[in-house]
Enzyme design. Structure first.
Site, mmCIF file in Angstrom:
data_model
loop_
_atom_site.group_PDB
_atom_site.id
_atom_site.type_symbol
_atom_site.label_atom_id
_atom_site.label_comp_id
_atom_site.label_asym_id
_atom_site.label_seq_id
_atom_site.Cartn_x
_atom_site.Cartn_y
_atom_site.Cartn_z
ATOM 1 N N GLU A 129 0.965 -4.617 -17.366
ATOM 2 C CA GLU A 129 -0.337 -4.152 -17.586
ATOM 3 C C GLU A 129 -1.011 -4.637 -19.079
ATOM 4 O O GLU A 129 -2.375 -4.900 -18.980
ATOM 5 C CB GLU A 129 -0.850 -3.341 -16.192
ATOM 6 C CG GLU A 129 -0.260 -2.931 -14.895
ATOM 7 C CD GLU A 129 -0.983 -5.202 -14.511
ATOM 8 O OE1 GLU A 129 -2.532 -4.885 -14.351
ATOM 9 O OE2 GLU A 129 -0.039 -5.672 -13.577
ATOM 10 N N SER A 177 -0.795 13.556 38.269
ATOM 11 C CA SER A 177 -0.151 14.794 38.846
ATOM 12 C C SER A 177 0.229 15.941 37.423
ATOM 13 O O SER A 177 0.415 17.132 38.228
ATOM 14 C CB SER A 177 1.587 14.286 39.498
ATOM 15 O OG SER A 177 1.502 13.792 40.323
#
Length: 686
Positions: free
Chosen positions: A100, A368
Site C-alpha cells: 500500500e 405443544s
C-alpha cells in the site's frame, strides 16, 4: 508641439500591449507567491494546532463477558477487536507497507510523488481512479471521512489530517491503528478478525504467505475476498515486491508462493456472538442517546458466556445442516436459573452476515411447547389434581357464534382412552390438553403464561391449549425458567452494569425476583415434565447424570418445531423451521426427533466445559400418579420393575369424557389380582 499624454501615430508608448502583458505576468506571479506564502503559513499553523486523537477516534463501547473478559469494541456500524502491534505477525505490517505504501517510513504522512501520479491518471480519465493515498491517509479516511463522498476537497482534508497524524504519532502507532481498523472484506474489520475469518487462527500466528494474502485484500476487499484466484495472484505480486525491496529474501518469497495456502470462510469469534451483540446494541441504543453511548468510552459488563455462545452456535449450525429437508433455520436461547442471565442467544444457523434476522427474539407458533402452562393453570385452579384422569378420545367442540366445530387430533392419529396427567404430558396428547383448557378457560391460561414471563400477545381461544399463538425462543425460555425456579420470575438479564472510562458506575442492573406461583403446583408440573424426557417424546434430550425436565413442540404442519428443556441450573429453548413459513413433510419432523437432539448435544458440550454439580429438582408433596404400561409408556423393559412400587390402586373409569379423579380407596384383592396379571405379562417380555 504635442503633449506627452498624446502619442504620435506609429510610435509605441509605455502602455503598449507587450508591456501590459509583462506587467500582468509579474503581478500574477507575485500574487501566486503571496498565495503560496500564505498557504505555507496557514498550513504550518494548522499542523501546529493540536492534532487528532487516534484513541478517541477509535473509541466505542467496550463489551465484557460474564467473566469480565473484554470481547469487542462496539461502534455504530461495526464491531472491532483491537490488538497491540506486538500481537500481530511481523509479516503483516511489512506486507501492508509493500502493498500500500512503499515509502511509508520516508514520508511525513503524504507522498507528493504518489499524489502527482494519481492526479495525472485521474486527469487522463477525468475521474478519480487512483487515490495516491498513503497508509496514513487511508487511516485518516477510515477514522474521519469514511462515509463522505470522494471529492478533491475531501482528498485535501485527508492529506492535512495525515500530516497531523504523522507529526503526532510514531510509525508503529499509525500501523497499529491502521491494522485494527482496515477492512478486509466479508464484513471483517481489523487484522485479528481477518486472521480468524480466512485462516482460523490469531493474527499473531499468521505465516508469511497468509499475512501477505491478507495484505493483498485491502486494495479491493469486496472483490478479492470472494475471488481466491485473483487474491492469490495479488499475493504473489506483493511477495515479489517485498523481495525486491529487501524486506524478505527471494528464497522466502518462493517458499511462501509454493506453500499450501488453505483459505477458509470461518466465522470469527465475534461473528459467533453477533446475534447476541446485535440485540445487546439495540438495548443500549434504547437506553442511551447515540452521542453519550459511543463517545463516552463506556464499558458494558454482560451475562454473555462466550464458551456457551460458541457451543450453541456450532450446535445449531450443525444440527440444522443435518436436519430433514425443509428445516433450514434454527435458534437457541440459554438462561441461567440463578440470576436470569442470558448466557447464549443464537438467532440463526450459519453466517450472521448472510442472514442477520434474529429468530431468537422473533415469534414462532409455540405448539405443544406451550402445554405446561395449560396444565399449570389447571393445577392452580384445582381443575387438575395429582390423581386426575383425562380421556384421550376424539373431541369436537362447537365454536361459539359459528356453525364450525373445533376438533383437535393427536399427532399419531391414535387415542389411548383414560390416562393420567403424567402420561398425557409425556406423550403430548392433544385432546387431553384441550379438555384441560376447556375446564380452565383460555383467559386463565393467558394470565398464567404472562405471569410466567411470556410477553407476546396470546389469543384467548381453545386452540391456545395446543400453543396456537406465537412466542419467541427468548420469551418461552424465560417462562420455563420460572418453572425451574419453583415459581419465581426474573426478567431476562443481558447487562450487569455500565461504567465510564474511570470505572464509575453509570448504570447498574439488578435482577428483581418476583414470586408468581406457589411452589407445590410448579413442583408437581416439573416432576411430570421429567417424564417427558425420561419416558416420553423428548427421550433424545436425556443427559447422563443430570435431571432434565422439558417439553417438545411441533406446530402447524411442522412449520415450527421446538424443544424447551431445563436442568436445575440452566434453561435452553431450541427452535427450528424455515424463513418461508412452509410446512415440512415427514412424520419424523418433530421437536422430539430433531430439536431435542440439538438441545442434548449443546448441553452435553456445555457441561463438559462447565462441570457444575448436577443438582436436583424439588420433590412435590403430591406427585402425579404413575400409570405403569411397559409397552407404551416406558422406553425399555429395564425401567418397568422400578415403577412397580409407585403403582396406584385401579383407576376409576371416565365419566362423560371429562377429567375427574380416581377413588383412592384400596381394594386389596383387585389390587393384588391386577399386580399378578401385570407381572405375568411382564415376564412374557423376557
Amino acid at each position: 508641439m504635442s503633449s506627452g499624454l498624446i502619442s504620435e501615430p506609429g510610435k509605441e508608448t509605455k502602455s503598449s500591449p507587450g508591456k501590459a502583458r509583462r506587467l500582468w505576468l509579474r503581478r500574477a506571479g507575485l500574487a501566486i507567491l503571496i498565495l503560496i506564502g500564505v498557504g505555507v503559513v496557514a498550513l504550518a499553523v494548522l499542523i501546529s494546532l493540536p492534532g487528532p486523537d487516534l484513541q478517541a477516534a477509535s473509541q466505542g463501547v467496550e463489551i465484557f463477558d460474564r467473566h469480565d473478559n473484554e470481547i469487542v469494541l462496539l461502534r455504530p456500524d461495526r464491531m472491532i477487536v483491537t490488538v497491540p502491534l506486538s500481537h500481530i505477525s511481523k509479516y503483516l505490517p511489512e506486507a501492508i507497507v509493500a502493498a500500500e505504501d512503499k515509502n511509508f517510513y520516508q514520508h511525513h504522512g503524504v507522498d507528493p510523488l504518489g499524489i502527482l501520479r494519481a492526479l495525472v491518471a485521474d486527469a487522463e480519465q477525468r475521474k478519480f481512479i487512483q487515490g495516491g493515498s498513503t497508509i496514513t491517509q487511508q487511516l485518516a479516511k477510515n477514522l474521519y471521512f469514511a462515509d463522505q463522498k470522494r471529492t478533491l476537497a475531501l482528498k485535501l482534508n485527508e492529506a492535512l489530517m495525515a500530516l497531523k497524524i504523522d507529526r503526532q504519532y510514531s510509525k508503529e502507532q499509525i500501523l497499529e491503528s491502521y491494522l485494527n481498523n482496515v477492512y478486509f472484506g466479508s464484513g471483517t474489520y481489523g487484522a485479528e478478525q481477518a486472521a480468524q475469518r480466512y485462516f482460523g487462527k490469531s493474527a499473531k500466528s499468521l505465516s508469511l504467505g497468509e499475512a501477505v494474502y491478507l495484505a493483498g485484500l485491502v486494495n479491493a476487499p469486496s472483490k478479492l475476498s470472494v475471488n481466491t484466484e485473483d487474491a492469490v495472484n495479488r499475493q504473489r505480486a506483493i511477495l515479489d515486491n517485498m523481495a525486491r525491496f529487501g524486506t524478505i529474501t527471494s528464497l522466502e518469497a518462493d517458499e511462501a508462493k509454493n506453500s499450501k495456502l488453505v483459505v477458509r470462510d470461518s466465522p470469527t469469534k465475534i461473528e459467533r456472538c453477533a446475534y447476541y451483540l446485535n440485540y445487546l446494541q439495540k438495548i443500549l441504543e434504547q437506553q442511551f442517546d447515540s452521542t453519550q453511548l459511543y463517545q463516552s468510552n463506556f464499558k458494558v459488563y454482560t451475562y454473555l458466556d462466550t464458551t456457551a455462545q460458541t457451543l450453541a452456535t456450532k450446535a445449531i449450525t450443525a444440527g440444522i445442516r443435518g436436519a430433514p429437508k425443509g428445516v433450514s433455520q434454527g435458534a437457541l436461547v440459554s438462561i441461567s436459573v440463578a440470576d436470569g442471565g442470558v448466557i447464549a442467544l443464537v438467532g440463526g444457523a450459519g453466517s450472521f452476515l448472510k442472514s442477520p434476522w434474529n429468530r431468537a427474539i422473533s415469534p414462532h407458533t409455540a405448539g405443544s411447547a406451550f402445554k405446561p402452562f395449560v396444565y399449570l393453570a389447571g393445577l392452580i385452579t384445582g381443575v387438575v389434581k395429582p390423581d386426575t384422569m383425562i380421556d384421550d378420545a376424539p373431541l369436537a367442540v362447537q365454536i361459539p357464534d359459528s356453525r364450525q366445530t373445533y376438533a383437535p387430533r393427536n399427532f399419531d392419529g391414535r387415542y389411548l382412552g383414560p390416562i393420567t396427567v403424567r402420561k398425557a404430558l409425556a406423550l403430548s396428547r392433544n385432546t387431553c390438553a384441550v379438555r384441560v383448557g376447556q375446564e380452565v378457560g383460555p383467559n386463565k391460561i393467558v394470565e398464567v403464561a404472562h405471569e410466567a414471563g411470556i410477553t407476546s400477545k396470546l389469543e384467548p381461544t381453545l386452540a391456545l391449549s395446543l400453543g396456537a399463538s406465537a412466542v419467541s425462543p427468548l420469551d418461552i425460555a424465560d417462562a420455563y425458567a420460572t418453572l425451574a425456579r419453583d415459581g419465581v420470575h426474573i426478567q431476562p438479564q443481558f447487562i450487569k452494569k455500565v461504567t465510564n472510562a474511570n470505572g464509575k458506575i453509570v448504570r447498574e442492573y439488578q435482577p428483581s425476583p418476583a414470586k408468581v406461583f406457589d411452589e407445590e403446583p410448579v413442583a408437581e408440573l416439573v416432576d411430570a415434565l421429567q417424564d417427558v424426557v425420561q419416558k416420553g417424546t423428548a427421550k433424545q434430550a436425556r443427559l447422563f447424570g443430570r435431571p432434565v425436565a422439558g417439553k417438545t413442540g411441533t406446530a402447524d404442519g411442522a412449520r415450527d418445531i421446538w424443544f424447551v428443556g431445563f436442568t436445575p441450573d440452566m434453561v435452553t429453548a431450541v427452535w427450528g423451521g424455515n424463513d418461508q413459513d412452509q410446512p415440512i413433510a415427514g412424520n419424523q419432523v418433530t421437536g422430539g426427533t430433531i430439536m431435542a437432539g440439538i438441545w442434548q448435544r449443546y448441553m452435553e458440550t456445555y457441561y463438559a466445559a462447565n462441570n457444575t454439580p448436577p443438582g436436583e429438582f424439588p420433590i412435590p408433596e403430591h406427585p402425579f400418579i404413575v400409570e405403569p404400561e411397559p409397552l407404551h409408556f416406558l422406553p425399555e423393559p429395564a425401567g418397568i420393575f422400578g415403577n412397580l412400587s409407585n403403582m396406584m390402586p385401579p383407576l376409576a373409569p371416565q365419566r362423560n369424557g371429562k377429567a375427574h379423579h380416581a377413588n383412592r380407596q384400596d381394594d386389596s384383592q383387585k389390587h393384588k389380582s391386577g399386580l399378578g396379571k401385570l407381572f405375568k405379562k411382564l415376564m412374557k417380555l423376557f
